[in-house]
Design an enzyme around this catalytic site. Structure first.
Site, PDB file in Angstrom:
ATOM      1  N   ILE A 117       0.858  -1.183   0.000  1.00  0.00           N
ATOM      2  CA  ILE A 117       0.000   0.000   0.000  1.00  0.00           C
ATOM      3  C   ILE A 117       0.894   1.233   0.000  1.00  0.00           C
ATOM      4  O   ILE A 117       1.805   1.356   0.828  1.00  0.00           O
ATOM      5  CB  ILE A 117      -1.031   0.001   1.156  1.00  0.00           C
ATOM      6  CG1 ILE A 117      -1.888   1.270   1.081  1.00  0.00           C
ATOM      7  CG2 ILE A 117      -0.398  -0.178   2.522  1.00  0.00           C
ATOM      8  CD1 ILE A 117      -3.219   1.156   1.777  1.00  0.00           C
ATOM      9  N   GLY A 130       4.094  12.589   4.555  1.00  0.00           N
ATOM     10  CA  GLY A 130       3.794  11.295   5.181  1.00  0.00           C
ATOM     11  C   GLY A 130       2.629  11.448   6.128  1.00  0.00           C
ATOM     12  O   GLY A 130       1.518  10.990   5.867  1.00  0.00           O
ATOM     13  N   GLU A 149      -4.223  -1.678  11.180  1.00  0.00           N
ATOM     14  CA  GLU A 149      -2.775  -1.586  10.933  1.00  0.00           C
ATOM     15  C   GLU A 149      -2.049  -1.260  12.246  1.00  0.00           C
ATOM     16  O   GLU A 149      -1.005  -1.826  12.562  1.00  0.00           O
ATOM     17  CB  GLU A 149      -2.497  -0.499   9.880  1.00  0.00           C
ATOM     18  CG  GLU A 149      -1.017  -0.222   9.709  1.00  0.00           C
ATOM     19  CD  GLU A 149      -0.679   0.657   8.506  1.00  0.00           C
ATOM     20  OE1 GLU A 149      -1.591   0.982   7.733  1.00  0.00           O
ATOM     21  OE2 GLU A 149       0.504   0.998   8.359  1.00  0.00           O
ATOM     22  N   GLY A 195      28.949  -5.114  25.272  1.00  0.00           N
ATOM     23  CA  GLY A 195      29.399  -4.898  23.889  1.00  0.00           C
ATOM     24  C   GLY A 195      28.731  -5.837  22.899  1.00  0.00           C
ATOM     25  O   GLY A 195      28.518  -5.484  21.734  1.00  0.00           O
ATOM     26  N   GLY A 246       1.693   5.718  11.031  1.00  0.00           N
ATOM     27  CA  GLY A 246       1.321   6.964  11.705  1.00  0.00           C
ATOM     28  C   GLY A 246       2.283   7.134  12.862  1.00  0.00           C
ATOM     29  O   GLY A 246       2.438   6.229  13.695  1.00  0.00           O
TER      30      GLY A 246
HETATM   31  C1  LIG Z   1      10.471   0.962   7.360  1.00  0.00           C
HETATM   32  C2  LIG Z   1       9.308   1.781   6.922  1.00  0.00           C
HETATM   33  C3  LIG Z   1       8.245   1.171   6.280  1.00  0.00           C
HETATM   34  C4  LIG Z   1       7.159   1.953   5.836  1.00  0.00           C
HETATM   35  N1  LIG Z   1       6.154   1.344   5.126  1.00  0.00           N
HETATM   36  C5  LIG Z   1       5.225   2.126   4.536  1.00  0.00           C
HETATM   37  C6  LIG Z   1       4.267   1.560   3.634  1.00  0.00           C
HETATM   38  O1  LIG Z   1       4.233   0.349   3.408  1.00  0.00           O
HETATM   39  N2  LIG Z   1       3.394   2.392   3.018  1.00  0.00           N
HETATM   40  C7  LIG Z   1       3.392   3.745   3.232  1.00  0.00           C
HETATM   41  O2  LIG Z   1       2.584   4.425   2.639  1.00  0.00           O
HETATM   42  N3  LIG Z   1       4.275   4.309   4.098  1.00  0.00           N
HETATM   43  C8  LIG Z   1       5.194   3.535   4.736  1.00  0.00           C
HETATM   44  N4  LIG Z   1       6.112   4.099   5.583  1.00  0.00           N
HETATM   45  C9  LIG Z   1       6.077   5.529   5.798  1.00  0.00           C
HETATM   46  C10 LIG Z   1       5.633   5.959   7.192  1.00  0.00           C
HETATM   47  O3  LIG Z   1       4.278   5.643   7.404  1.00  0.00           O
HETATM   48  C11 LIG Z   1       5.941   7.449   7.321  1.00  0.00           C
HETATM   49  O4  LIG Z   1       7.356   7.578   7.372  1.00  0.00           O
HETATM   50  C12 LIG Z   1       5.314   8.083   8.530  1.00  0.00           C
HETATM   51  O5  LIG Z   1       3.908   8.130   8.414  1.00  0.00           O
HETATM   52  C13 LIG Z   1       5.820   9.514   8.789  1.00  0.00           C
HETATM   53  O6  LIG Z   1       5.766  10.288   7.630  1.00  0.00           O
HETATM   54  P1  LIG Z   1       7.096  11.109   7.190  1.00  0.00           P
HETATM   55  O7  LIG Z   1       8.216  10.163   7.163  1.00  0.00           O
HETATM   56  O8  LIG Z   1       6.756  11.856   5.972  1.00  0.00           O
HETATM   57  O9  LIG Z   1       7.352  12.114   8.383  1.00  0.00           O
HETATM   58  P2  LIG Z   1       6.714  13.573   8.546  1.00  0.00           P
HETATM   59  O10 LIG Z   1       5.258  13.519   8.333  1.00  0.00           O
HETATM   60  O11 LIG Z   1       7.520  14.527   7.738  1.00  0.00           O
HETATM   61  O12 LIG Z   1       6.996  13.837  10.089  1.00  0.00           O
HETATM   62  C14 LIG Z   1       8.255  14.291  10.593  1.00  0.00           C
HETATM   63  C15 LIG Z   1       8.087  14.557  12.103  1.00  0.00           C
HETATM   64  O13 LIG Z   1       7.099  15.562  12.310  1.00  0.00           O
HETATM   65  C16 LIG Z   1       6.126  15.076  13.201  1.00  0.00           C
HETATM   66  N5  LIG Z   1       4.813  15.630  12.865  1.00  0.00           N
HETATM   67  C17 LIG Z   1       4.197  15.679  11.660  1.00  0.00           C
HETATM   68  N6  LIG Z   1       2.981  16.203  11.766  1.00  0.00           N
HETATM   69  C18 LIG Z   1       2.785  16.480  13.087  1.00  0.00           C
HETATM   70  C19 LIG Z   1       1.714  17.022  13.869  1.00  0.00           C
HETATM   71  N7  LIG Z   1       0.552  17.358  13.294  1.00  0.00           N
HETATM   72  N8  LIG Z   1       1.887  17.160  15.200  1.00  0.00           N
HETATM   73  C20 LIG Z   1       3.049  16.788  15.776  1.00  0.00           C
HETATM   74  N9  LIG Z   1       4.091  16.269  15.107  1.00  0.00           N
HETATM   75  C21 LIG Z   1       3.962  16.110  13.796  1.00  0.00           C
HETATM   76  C22 LIG Z   1       6.134  13.557  13.016  1.00  0.00           C
HETATM   77  O14 LIG Z   1       5.559  12.900  14.131  1.00  0.00           O
HETATM   78  C23 LIG Z   1       7.624  13.308  12.865  1.00  0.00           C
HETATM   79  O15 LIG Z   1       8.212  13.255  14.129  1.00  0.00           O
HETATM   80  C24 LIG Z   1       7.163   3.343   6.078  1.00  0.00           C
HETATM   81  C25 LIG Z   1       8.227   3.938   6.756  1.00  0.00           C
HETATM   82  C26 LIG Z   1       9.304   3.190   7.155  1.00  0.00           C
HETATM   83  C27 LIG Z   1      10.439   3.884   7.846  1.00  0.00           C
END
Ligand SMILES: Cc1cc2nc3c(=O)[nH]c(=O)nc-3n(C[C@H](O)[C@H](O)[C@H](O)COP(=O)(O)OP(=O)(O)OC[C@H]3O[C@@H](n4cnc5c(N)ncnc54)[C@H](O)[C@@H]3O)c2cc1C
Length: 374
Positions: free
Chosen positions: A118, A126, A239, A337, A361
């Site tokens: 997905i 994100g 999820e 270690g 999320g």
């Molecule tokens: C190993 C891995 C597997 C994944 N698998 C999938 C997948 O299968 N499909 C998919 O679609 N995605 C996937 N993801 C993506 C993942 O769901 C996102 O990385 C995550 O939702 C955060 O989005 P971002 O990385 O864009 O961070 P950002 O949204 O840029 O957030 C950066 C920081 O800002 C904070 N922040 C953002 N908005 C707010 C708010 N309103 N209030 C307070 N703090 C906030 C966040 O909590 C975070 O600390 C995966 C990620 C990883 C690392």
């Protein structure tokens, strides 16, 4: 648990010990599991456990998914993306697919012929899902998809991708639809590299690119455009509960291996375990596992009765993953270690724990969701 689930656990246990545990180093090198693993799992009936039998699934419940996930965690495996494939992707088809969509795709997900992914997250967004830039615009009897996705679990192997896209770019949430892309032979579809992560090295996490990819309008999930955001909000609790199941099982496994290690290793002529600091640390960790398990069980029971709400799932997700990070860190410390060496499972548990607070999320978003109900 009941007799049926106990019997199922034996199957799940032997599969995970035999087919997952021995391969983690090789998969970490390859940055993905063997493609055949999916077919093997499909053959023994371990894919799509909670999808009705008429669509090729196991006809079980979320509890079956939970048992398999626990066994995967106990086997120390963080590579196989089955939680996404069976626990998430298949459920979108089951919940919103037309009869034709279910008959067309669910049996092939259940057999392992297709691997599911997905794709929500994009390089630019994100957490703020309403702001996605990927578009799926109607052109005659097709949707034309343009955009890019990143961090997609199962991305390199996926044959079936649920793409979260804007069918109406002028709208925010109401413009979002879920569009199904069968990747084989899809013109304009490209996979980027499998990403290098600090942990979960064997799990395929990839970038996906869509450049004028055409799919028939019948590939809209469900019957109506603009339902994507609602569909996501309805499915995300499951999820998040899946993540909580993994978190609690991983916590229990970390404590167990640390007890074993500290009883084997000696310093100053005594077992490491016998130092008060070790005993108290492990007593605290064991308590956290017990408390987390009690809350998780309650959430699973509620989910089995379709009573788990978005807030409850958010609580389970942030709290169990937060505790997992703490417990994994405390346990790693007790290995000294050796805890920092990748050949020790505790080091993998520690790096795998870190991402649980981010995906599905972020934990900040979970608190945001909870706080809206306060
Ligand atoms: C190993 C891995 C597997 C994944 N698998 C999938 C997948 O299968 N499909 C998919 O679609 N995605 C996937 N993801 C993506 C993942 O769901 C996102 O990385 C995550 O939702 C955060 O989005 P971002 O990385 O864009 O961070 P950002 O949204 O840029 O957030 C950066 C920081 O800002 C904070 N922040 C953002 N908005 C707010 C708010 N309103 N209030 C307070 N703090 C906030 C966040 O909590 C975070 O600390 C995966 C990620 C990883 C690392």
């Amino acid at each position: 648990m009941d007799a049926d689930l106990d019997a199922f656990r034996e199957l799940a246990h032997s599969f995970c010990q035999k087919e997952l545990a021995p391969h983690h180093e090789r998969w970490a090198q390859a940055k993905q599991v063997d493609r055949e693993l999916w077919l093997k799992a499909g053959e023994v009936g371990l894919l799509c456990l909670s999808i009705p039998e008429e669509y090729g699934g196991g006809g079980g419940t979320f509890a079956h998914e939970a048992v398999l996930l626990e066994e995967q965690a106990y086997a120390g495996d963080d590579a196989w993306g089955n939680a996404v494939h069976s626990g998430i992707v298949a459920h979108y088809f089951n919940a919103y697919g037309t009869e034709e969509q279910k008959r067309r795709w669910l049996p092939r997900l259940a057999s392992g012929e297709l691997v599911g992914a997905i794709a929500m997250t994009e390089p630019g967004t994100g957490s703020d899902l309403q702001n996605i830039k990927t578009r799926a615009l109607r052109d005659g009897s097709d949707y034309v998809i343009n955009g890019s996705k990143t961090f997609i679990t199962n991305g390199a192997q996926a044959g079936l991708v649920i793409v979260v896209a804007k069918t109406d770019p002028d709208e925010a949430a109401r413009g979002v639809s879920l569009i199904i892309v069968e990747t084989e032979g899809a013109q304009g579809f490209r996979r980027g590299r499998v990403l290098d992560k600090i942990g979960m090295h064997g799990q395929d996490t990839a970038e996906l690119f869509f450049d004028d990819v055409r799919v028939p309008t019948q590939n809209l999930l469900g019957a109506e455009e603009g339902q994507g955001f609602v569909q996501l909000m309805q499915q995300l609790p499951q999820e998040r509960l899946l993540i909580a199941v993994t978190a609690v099982a991983a916590m229990a496994a970390a404590v167990e291996q640390t007890i074993r290690y500290t009883k084997e290793r000696t310093a100053f002529g005594r077992e490491i375990f016998s130092f008060q600091n070790t005993k108290f640390t492990l007593a605290e960790c064991a308590t956290e596992v017990a408390v987390a398990k009690a809350f998780l069980d309650q959430c699973v029971e509620r989910h089995l009765k379709s009573e788990l709400d978005v807030t409850g799932a958010a609580m389970a997700k942030w709290w169990t993953t937060d505790r997992l990070s703490r417990v994994a860190d405390e346990c790693l410390q007790l290995f000294g270690g050796y805890g920092y060496m990748t050949e020790y499972p505790i080091s993998r548990a520690w790096t795998a724990a870190r991402v649980q607070r981010i995906f599905g999320g972020t934990n900040e978003i979970m608190k945001e969701i909870i706080s809206r109900t306060l």
